[in-house]
Design a protein around this motif. Structure first.
Motif, PDB file in Angstrom:
ATOM      1  N   UNK A 106      15.032  53.363 100.179  1.00  0.00           N
ATOM      2  CA  UNK A 106      13.994  53.747  99.220  1.00  0.00           C
ATOM      3  C   UNK A 106      14.588  53.904  97.806  1.00  0.00           C
ATOM      4  N   UNK A 107      15.889  53.673  97.683  1.00  0.00           N
ATOM      5  CA  UNK A 107      16.518  53.756  96.362  1.00  0.00           C
ATOM      6  C   UNK A 107      16.789  55.180  95.904  1.00  0.00           C
ATOM      7  N   UNK A 108      16.763  56.139  96.839  1.00  0.00           N
ATOM      8  CA  UNK A 108      17.057  57.535  96.472  1.00  0.00           C
ATOM      9  C   UNK A 108      18.566  57.730  96.492  1.00  0.00           C
ATOM     10  N   UNK A 110      25.626  56.291  95.571  1.00  0.00           N
ATOM     11  CA  UNK A 110      26.137  57.658  95.399  1.00  0.00           C
ATOM     12  C   UNK A 110      25.969  58.092  93.934  1.00  0.00           C
ATOM     13  N   UNK A 111      25.152  59.111  93.721  1.00  0.00           N
ATOM     14  CA  UNK A 111      24.768  59.545  92.376  1.00  0.00           C
ATOM     15  C   UNK A 111      25.918  59.717  91.390  1.00  0.00           C
ATOM     16  N   UNK A 112      26.928  60.538  91.717  1.00  0.00           N
ATOM     17  CA  UNK A 112      28.007  60.756  90.744  1.00  0.00           C
ATOM     18  C   UNK A 112      28.763  59.470  90.377  1.00  0.00           C
ATOM     19  N   UNK A 113      28.894  58.572  91.349  1.00  0.00           N
ATOM     20  CA  UNK A 113      29.586  57.292  91.092  1.00  0.00           C
ATOM     21  C   UNK A 113      28.733  56.432  90.150  1.00  0.00           C
ATOM     22  N   UNK A 114      27.440  56.357  90.440  1.00  0.00           N
ATOM     23  CA  UNK A 114      26.533  55.559  89.612  1.00  0.00           C
ATOM     24  C   UNK A 114      26.527  56.082  88.165  1.00  0.00           C
ATOM     25  N   UNK A 115      26.504  57.400  88.015  1.00  0.00           N
ATOM     26  CA  UNK A 115      26.452  57.980  86.660  1.00  0.00           C
ATOM     27  C   UNK A 115      27.757  57.726  85.895  1.00  0.00           C
ATOM     28  N   UNK A 116      28.885  57.797  86.616  1.00  0.00           N
ATOM     29  CA  UNK A 116      30.168  57.497  85.964  1.00  0.00           C
ATOM     30  C   UNK A 116      30.189  56.035  85.508  1.00  0.00           C
ATOM     31  N   UNK A 134      35.050  45.250 104.768  1.00  0.00           N
ATOM     32  CA  UNK A 134      34.173  46.402 104.537  1.00  0.00           C
ATOM     33  C   UNK A 134      32.822  46.047 103.934  1.00  0.00           C
ATOM     34  N   UNK A 135      32.668  44.779 103.553  1.00  0.00           N
ATOM     35  CA  UNK A 135      31.504  44.407 102.756  1.00  0.00           C
ATOM     36  C   UNK A 135      30.151  44.663 103.408  1.00  0.00           C
ATOM     37  N   UNK A 136      30.001  44.249 104.663  1.00  0.00           N
ATOM     38  CA  UNK A 136      28.690  44.323 105.322  1.00  0.00           C
ATOM     39  C   UNK A 136      28.108  45.723 105.318  1.00  0.00           C
ATOM     40  N   UNK A 137      28.893  46.683 105.824  1.00  0.00           N
ATOM     41  CA  UNK A 137      28.415  48.062 105.896  1.00  0.00           C
ATOM     42  C   UNK A 137      28.206  48.643 104.491  1.00  0.00           C
ATOM     43  N   UNK A 138      29.110  48.328 103.571  1.00  0.00           N
ATOM     44  CA  UNK A 138      28.982  48.840 102.201  1.00  0.00           C
ATOM     45  C   UNK A 138      27.695  48.354 101.546  1.00  0.00           C
ATOM     46  N   UNK A 139      27.307  47.131 101.857  1.00  0.00           N
ATOM     47  CA  UNK A 139      26.067  46.614 101.269  1.00  0.00           C
ATOM     48  C   UNK A 139      24.857  47.256 101.916  1.00  0.00           C
ATOM     49  N   UNK A 140      24.946  47.495 103.211  1.00  0.00           N
ATOM     50  CA  UNK A 140      23.838  48.140 103.926  1.00  0.00           C
ATOM     51  C   UNK A 140      23.611  49.551 103.365  1.00  0.00           C
ATOM     52  N   UNK A 141      24.695  50.226 103.031  1.00  0.00           N
ATOM     53  CA  UNK A 141      24.589  51.577 102.490  1.00  0.00           C
ATOM     54  C   UNK A 141      24.411  51.610 100.976  1.00  0.00           C
ATOM     55  N   UNK A 142      24.285  50.473 100.378  1.00  0.00           N
ATOM     56  CA  UNK A 142      24.035  50.437  98.937  1.00  0.00           C
ATOM     57  C   UNK A 142      25.217  50.886  98.095  1.00  0.00           C
ATOM     58  N   UNK A 143      26.406  50.950  98.709  1.00  0.00           N
ATOM     59  CA  UNK A 143      27.599  51.282  97.915  1.00  0.00           C
ATOM     60  C   UNK A 143      27.922  50.064  97.059  1.00  0.00           C
ATOM     61  N   UNK A 144      27.817  48.909  97.689  1.00  0.00           N
ATOM     62  CA  UNK A 144      28.022  47.627  97.033  1.00  0.00           C
ATOM     63  C   UNK A 144      26.678  46.943  96.933  1.00  0.00           C
ATOM     64  N   UNK A 145      26.380  46.357  95.772  1.00  0.00           N
ATOM     65  CA  UNK A 145      25.060  45.758  95.610  1.00  0.00           C
ATOM     66  C   UNK A 145      25.087  44.250  95.688  1.00  0.00           C
ATOM     67  N   UNK A 146      26.219  43.668  95.293  1.00  0.00           N
ATOM     68  CA  UNK A 146      26.319  42.207  95.300  1.00  0.00           C
ATOM     69  C   UNK A 146      27.641  41.829  95.939  1.00  0.00           C
ATOM     70  N   UNK A 147      27.694  40.643  96.530  1.00  0.00           N
ATOM     71  CA  UNK A 147      28.887  40.255  97.275  1.00  0.00           C
ATOM     72  C   UNK A 147      30.012  39.835  96.324  1.00  0.00           C
TER      73      UNK A 147
END
Lengths: 310, 96
Positions: free
Chosen positions: A16-18, A144-150, A207-220
């Motif tokens: 949901x992008x939260x 992750x909020x703090x990472x995105x803001x940094x 690590x890419x697949x799971x990171x993308x699923x969790x929205x840590x990584x947005x593009x490959x």
């Protein structure tokens, strides 16, 4: 303890992008991935000061020196933004530094290459910071909020880094034949390491697949690398230099096809066998150890101040 | 070495210009107030991002817990009459 319901709720939030905030529940693996990625990112900013510091005392003009100084200060600042954000995951600053010194935590391999001429200052700003920008622009939307803001703060500051680098290269490219050659050689040195900054091919990125699923990584990795290539090749041509890849070719879709990366070199540098690996780490340890007495004195002074207040 | 954490964490709030609210921008480590102020200035206002800084020691912050988010803020959920849109205005009413 991590039951499926919690994981599902977590995934629903991500979808949901939260943003996830420090005190929110998160899977252990999500936290571990961030600890690894964010600390690696922070260390990279700080270690990245070293190849540039090499030229600080020999910058060709006062203007160039002031700019380089400001850029190096920014890199230190970016490291601090990221350490602070990474500390919200419950790991101390001290621990992160210790992991770096013990070799348990990595930093970007690109900083293990030397910077033998002034033109390297141009190439680093233009290509290394340029590649970092492509990656970081994408990470502004990380979950992750703090990472995105940094990342938002860092991206605002990075574009000066890239432009000052490109300006150095453009100036040298239209200078004497020797200056132009120096610029071309720096481009040749940094081209492949910059492309390697995006990491292995998607199919080999564990690590890419799971990171993308969790929205840590947005593009490959490959998509980001291609964005960088497509932006950069026209910039190379504009200033009259040559892309150090005979197979680089513009495709009908507006994208460039390039040769494959020398992955043996990539893994070799990651494993610690790059030209400057041991030098970079040794220097960081020395600076940290040399500063220990300053921290001890500041701590004692701080305690005394508190006692005076009480 | 376990105590060598570069000092306690201070959260940093910046006011971008007079009249604007203070916004959280990040944190710094420092051993005392003066050092925290200088570190915050050096780290968060390198490009004239602010005219004023607030610092709070992270350990002094009191924060709500995410797990009681629902129940804790629940009392305001059943009071729509606190919003202006709750009220029915006569047809044609202006400036209200």
């Amino acid at each position: 303890m991590e039951n499926q319901k919690r994981l599902d709720e977590f995934q629903a939030k991500i979808d949901a992008g939260i943003k996830i905030e420090p005190k929110d529940w998160m899977p252990d693996k999500y936290r571990q991935t961030l600890v690894r990625q964010m600390s690696q990112h922070a260390h990279s900013e700080v270690i990245g000061m070293q190849p540039e510091a090499n030229w600080l005392t020999r910058a060709p003009s006062l203007r160039a020196k002031k700019i380089l100084m400001a850029k190096i200060q920014d890199e230190g600042g970016h490291g601090l933004y990221l350490y602070c954000a990474a500390e919200t995951l419950g790991v101390s600053r001290d621990q992160y530094i210790q992991w770096l010194h013990e070799g348990k935590s990595k930093y970007a391999s690109v900083f293990n290459y030397p910077s033998p001429t002034w033109a390297d200052m141009g190439a680093i700003g233009w290509l290394v910071d340029g590649a970092a920008i492509v990656n970081q622009v994408s990470l502004q939307r990380t979950s992750y909020g703090p990472y995105a803001r940094a990342m938002v703060r860092i991206c605002k500051e990075e574009s000066f880094h890239q432009r000052q680098g490109y300006e150095i290269m453009a100036e040298m490219a239209k200078g004497t034949p020797e200056q132009k050659e120096m610029a071309q050689e720096a481009l040749n040195r940094w081209w492949w390491p910059s492309l390697m900054m995006f990491g292995p091919h998607d199919k080999e990125s564990s690590n890419s697949g799971q990171s993308m699923k969790w929205g840590i990584k947005l593009e490959s990795n490959d998509d980001l690398r291609q964005q960088f290539i497509d932006k950069t090749i026209p910039q190379v041509e504009l200033i009259g230099l040559e892309v150090p890849d005979k197979n680089a070719k513009l495709m009908p879709n507006g994208s460039y096809k390039t040769s494959d990366i020398d992955w043996d070199e990539f893994w070799n540098v990651i494993k610690g066998n790059g030209p400057c690996n041991s030098q970079r780490l040794k220097h960081h340890k020395k600076a940290h150890d040399d500063g220990a007495w300053v921290r001890a004195a500041a701590e004692a002074y701080g305690k005394k101040q508190m006692e005076l207040v009480d | 070495m376990s105590t060598d954490n570069q000092g306690p964490v201070w959260e940093v709030f910046i006011q971008t210009k007079a009249g604007k609210p203070y916004r959280h921008v990040g944190a710094v480590h420092a051993y005392d107030k003066e050092m925290a102020m200088e570190n915050a200035r050096d780290l968060y206002t390198r490009r004239s991002e602010g005219t004023a800084i607030w610092l709070v020691k992270a350990e002094d912050i009191v924060a709500s817990q995410p797990e009681d988010m629902g129940a804790f803020f629940e009392p305001s959920n059943d009071k729509p009459y606190r919003h202006p849109t709750f009220y029915v205005m006569p047809e044609g009413a202006k400036h209200i």
